[in-house]
Each structure stands twice: as C-alpha cells, then as structure tokens.
Design a protein around this motif. Sequence first.
Motif, PDB file in Angstrom:
ATOM      1  N   GLY A 171      -3.152  13.606 -34.460  1.00 50.39           N
ATOM      2  CA  GLY A 171      -3.426  13.573 -33.015  1.00 50.39           C
ATOM      3  C   GLY A 171      -3.615  12.159 -32.504  1.00 50.39           C
ATOM      4  N   SER A 172      -4.149  11.265 -33.350  1.00 47.41           N
ATOM      5  CA  SER A 172      -4.406   9.889 -32.892  1.00 47.41           C
ATOM      6  C   SER A 172      -3.108   9.135 -32.596  1.00 47.41           C
ATOM      7  N   LEU A 173      -1.976   9.643 -33.127  1.00 54.20           N
ATOM      8  CA  LEU A 173      -0.692   9.004 -32.815  1.00 54.20           C
ATOM      9  C   LEU A 173       0.018   9.708 -31.661  1.00 54.20           C
ATOM     10  N   VAL A 174      -0.428  10.923 -31.373  1.00 50.11           N
ATOM     11  CA  VAL A 174       0.227  11.713 -30.329  1.00 50.11           C
ATOM     12  C   VAL A 174      -0.470  11.495 -28.976  1.00 50.11           C
ATOM     13  N   PHE A 175      -1.794  11.505 -29.004  1.00 44.02           N
ATOM     14  CA  PHE A 175      -2.547  11.378 -27.748  1.00 44.02           C
ATOM     15  C   PHE A 175      -2.851   9.919 -27.454  1.00 44.02           C
ATOM     16  N   ALA A 176      -2.990   9.642 -26.153  1.00 44.69           N
ATOM     17  CA  ALA A 176      -3.089   8.244 -25.720  1.00 44.69           C
ATOM     18  C   ALA A 176      -4.377   7.570 -26.162  1.00 44.69           C
ATOM     19  N   ALA A 177      -5.506   8.264 -26.038  1.00 47.10           N
ATOM     20  CA  ALA A 177      -6.793   7.606 -26.319  1.00 47.10           C
ATOM     21  C   ALA A 177      -7.565   8.387 -27.379  1.00 47.10           C
ATOM     22  N   PRO A 178      -8.380   7.687 -28.189  1.00 44.64           N
ATOM     23  CA  PRO A 178      -9.181   8.378 -29.207  1.00 44.64           C
ATOM     24  C   PRO A 178     -10.090   9.442 -28.600  1.00 44.64           C
ATOM     25  N   SER A 179     -10.618   9.167 -27.384  1.00 45.78           N
ATOM     26  CA  SER A 179     -11.535  10.138 -26.772  1.00 45.78           C
ATOM     27  C   SER A 179     -10.796  11.434 -26.420  1.00 45.78           C
ATOM     28  N   SER A 180      -9.583  11.313 -25.870  1.00 42.56           N
ATOM     29  CA  SER A 180      -8.835  12.531 -25.517  1.00 42.56           C
ATOM     30  C   SER A 180      -8.426  13.272 -26.792  1.00 42.56           C
ATOM     31  N   ASN A 181      -8.063  12.524 -27.809  1.00 38.98           N
ATOM     32  CA  ASN A 181      -7.709  13.141 -29.087  1.00 38.98           C
ATOM     33  C   ASN A 181      -8.899  13.907 -29.665  1.00 38.98           C
ATOM     34  N   ALA A 182     -10.080  13.256 -29.630  1.00 42.04           N
ATOM     35  CA  ALA A 182     -11.276  13.897 -30.192  1.00 42.04           C
ATOM     36  C   ALA A 182     -11.608  15.177 -29.427  1.00 42.04           C
ATOM     37  N   THR A 183     -11.530  15.125 -28.098  1.00 42.87           N
ATOM     38  CA  THR A 183     -11.861  16.309 -27.297  1.00 42.87           C
ATOM     39  C   THR A 183     -10.884  17.450 -27.573  1.00 42.87           C
ATOM     40  N   ILE A 184      -9.587  17.123 -27.520  1.00 43.54           N
ATOM     41  CA  ILE A 184      -8.570  18.161 -27.753  1.00 43.54           C
ATOM     42  C   ILE A 184      -8.702  18.723 -29.168  1.00 43.54           C
ATOM     43  N   SER A 185      -8.972  17.841 -30.116  1.00 40.17           N
ATOM     44  CA  SER A 185      -9.101  18.291 -31.512  1.00 40.17           C
ATOM     45  C   SER A 185     -10.278  19.241 -31.680  1.00 40.17           C
ATOM     46  N   VAL A 186     -11.433  18.888 -31.103  1.00 42.93           N
ATOM     47  CA  VAL A 186     -12.618  19.742 -31.255  1.00 42.93           C
ATOM     48  C   VAL A 186     -12.351  21.117 -30.638  1.00 42.93           C
ATOM     49  N   VAL A 187     -11.738  21.123 -29.444  1.00 40.53           N
ATOM     50  CA  VAL A 187     -11.426  22.404 -28.790  1.00 40.53           C
ATOM     51  C   VAL A 187     -10.462  23.214 -29.666  1.00 40.53           C
ATOM     52  N   SER A 188      -9.440  22.542 -30.201  1.00 43.83           N
ATOM     53  CA  SER A 188      -8.450  23.239 -31.046  1.00 43.83           C
ATOM     54  C   SER A 188      -9.108  23.788 -32.310  1.00 43.83           C
TER      55      SER A 188
END
Lengths: 251, 259
Positions: free
Chosen positions: B156-173
């Motif tokens: 996700g860290s290579l797909v999403f623009a920012a670490p914060s958005s990646n972390a949020t999307i990852s936790v929800v997923s």
Amino acid sequence: MEPIIEFQNLRVEYPGADRRTAVKVAVDGLNLAIQPGEVFGFLGPNGAGKTSTMNVLLGFVPPTGGMARLFGNDVSLPISRQRIGYLPEMTYYYKFLSAEELLRFYGKIFGIPSAVLEKRIDDVLKLVEMQDARKKLIKTYSKGMQQRVGLAQALINNPDLLILDEPTSGLDPVGRMKVREIIQRLKHEGKTVFFSSHELGEVETVCDRVGIMHQGKLRVEGKVADLVQEHGLNLEHIFLKMIGYQHSLAA
Amino acid sequence: MNVVFCISALVVKELYRRKDFYVVFVLTALITLMMGSISFFNDSSMARYLKELCLFLVWVSLLFISVGAAARQLPAEREQRTIFPLLAKPVSRWQLIFGKFLGCWWSTGLALMSFYVFFVILSGTREHEWPLASYLQAATLHWVLLGIIIAMVMLGSLVFAAPSSNATISVVSIVGLMFLARYLNKIALQQPEPLSSLIYALYFIIPHLEFFDVRDLIIHHRAAIPWWAWSVAVVYGLAYVAMFLGATWLIFRKKRLST
C-alpha cells in the motif's frame, strides 16, 4: 586497458506528466570512457543531463537506450557497485544513527569483515576529522559535519572509483580545501574519481580530463591543458562558449 | 542474505529508538493492571473477562505498531532521500523490500513476545493454569498475521500517495477482512449471477485473517488446535506474505526513487 566507466550511445528520457506533455530527453547519445586512475570532471549548467547520467551510472534510473558499464559490468547489476563510493550532493543519511553506526551499517552491506571494518571506520573518521563526534547522532551535526560523514561513507569500502556529485557544495573554504586534498590523495593512490561540479577553478585544479554537457549532449571532452590550448580560452570561457554564451563573452 | 539482514537490523534499531512501542506497551500494561486490580462482586470468572480485554488491547496495539512501522518504511527512504546512498551500494531493490519487511516483522515479533509474556504472567497468576501449547499457537499465528499485515501495508505504501492515507485505508481493510471476510460465501449464495460468482471469487482470493485469531483457545481454556492445522495456517499466511512482497517488488522496481 578496460575502462572503469563506459557509456555507449546512452539515452535517457523522462515521460511527460500527461499525454500532451512531450517526452524530455535528458541525455542524448552520450559516448564516454573513463580510464583507471583518471580524475574526470563532469561539467554542465543545471539541467544539462549530468545528474541523469550519474543516476544511470548508479542504477537509480534505467537507460532508455544505449549502454552504461562500471568495471565492465552492466550498471543494472548490484555487483557493479561493489567497488564504488558515492557522495550525493546533499546529505541524505539516517539521522537516528551516529557516524560510527552509519559507517558500520554501510561497511556490513559491503561484506567487510568486522575486524577490518572497525579499523576502516577509525581510518575514514580520522581522514575527515570526525573522531570526536563519532558517537553523536547525525541529527545533531552541522551541515559541514554531515558532508564529512558523507565523504567518510563514500570511502568506507576503500573504493576503486569515487563518484562525487557536487562534493564541495555547501562547504566552507576549509571544507572545500579538505575535499580537494582528499581527491588529490585518492588520485595519488591510483583511484579513479568521477565528479560533477560547478566550481570550475576546483575542476581545473584537480582534474586530468573534463567533459562539458549541455542539453543532454557531450559538447566537448579532453584534457584541461589541451582544451585551453585548442580554444585559446581559459576553462571558464570554454564552458560558457560550449553552453552558448559566447556573445555575452564578446560583449 | 547479508544485505537483507543489515537492512532489517537497521529497521529494528530505528523502531526501538522511536519509542512508539514503549508508549503503547506501558499504556496496555497500565490499563490491564488497573482492570485486573478491580474485583467485581467476588466473581471468579472475572479473570476470563480480564484476559479477553488484555488480548484485545494486545491485538489493537500490535495492529497499530505494525501498520505504523510498515507504512513509513519505503516512503521515508524516498522522502528523506536516504535511498540514494543506500542503493548506490551493492543493494538490489528486492533486498531493500525484503530487509524492510523482515525488520518490521522482527520488531513486531519482539513487541508481541513482550506483550504475550506479560499476558501469560498476568493470567497465570490469577488462574493458576499454564496452557503453554495454546499460548504458543496463539502467539505464532498472531505473528504470521502481523507478517501478512506488514507485507500488505508495504504494498500500500507504493500505491497510496501518503503514509497516513495508506495507514488509514489499511486499518479499515484489515478490520473488514477480520470481521466480514468469513461471511462473503454466505452473502454470495444470496446474490444473482454473475455477482454471486464474483463474490465467491473474492472470498477465495482475499487473505482470511480470521484463521489466525485463536484467542478463544486461551480465553476459554479450549484444547490446542492440531499441529497440522497450525502448520497449514502458517503456510497459508506465508504464501500471502510472499504474494504481497512480490507485488511490492513488481511496482517498486519500476518506481522513481524520488517522490
């Protein structure tokens, strides 16, 4: 003798931001060979293609066309970087490590045995005069100190080829002199140095040969003395002429 | 492997110097100890509730530690440009990815071990029972789960623009996968074609994180699961780790190094 660095018809292109933006040609048909023991100055104005060339050499960017070799190996192979030292223009190091820890980390990556590595760390820290601050975290260092750590990490594996990107940028006069001394010393040890710089005086002092890039092409290349004799100008004026500033010179 | 181990050791050093783990651990320990010190109506089954709460806190803490650590590894290297002097050494991009993964996995493994040791002591002293096989199975499966999460977040860290958005999307997923994935086959049965087949396909493609949640074994004193089932779950988890890391490498090998 096999060249240490070899570019054959190297081409580097960057795609445009969208379909309407044209492809940017950063390097266009570069042919160059650097022989062992040479100190080569790679010159050019900003955007000339120097950094793109270095990025290909270090495997950061794949070439669009042509070929680049280090010690006879394709630059895409990690092994081609086993005998090189690289000093980036800015200081990009792990701020949570001390100088000693950073050097130990890089030394281990090169596979240097522990006993040899500890001796090597002592030697390079002494060379860059950083023994007193070796255990302090890098985040507490001044810019000059960080640049010296950068030089130390570039030398940790006792490289046969040193690639320096603007090695004296941001350094005070003493720091610049020190870097020049180190380059001279490496030259006397038979090492090869490939460096980019805007400091023409510095290049004139330490380089055996120079190449001037402009708009992605290598405009001129040769020994400094030969170029000066051939053009009847000093290096600074040759540089300005090659990048199209001869009118302002005449004025 | 020398290069991979060097990079992973660097990640471990960075994480223990950041002190995130200590804060989370102390908070978890304090909450659990405070809860454990309270006695409600002299109810002897309180210990079970306490264990459930403590394990829930351990799971939440480790989820945030692992997502936080994995989400910033590659973006931080690119943003701070430390990736340039590193890749100028004889280091390939897959070694960097694998080293970063291993570093995060070992760090969270150390954190997990600390949490479980604390948990075993706490529950053992209150219940006077020590079902070590169940604890071992729960901890190892939890660790494999963290491996899947770390590999997924690194992708996700290579797909999403920012670490914060990646972390949020990852936790929800991850929460979605944990609680909803197991019902997808039942939902598929109630849908018309071709939606039914699509949901079924999704059911078999996504990682079933619920396989790694065996907290009930230690909360309700159930017998340990057969070791062959434990082995299948570990292999299943490691296969997803390999797939996520493979996908990360496929994207990263063509990626520009600077952001």
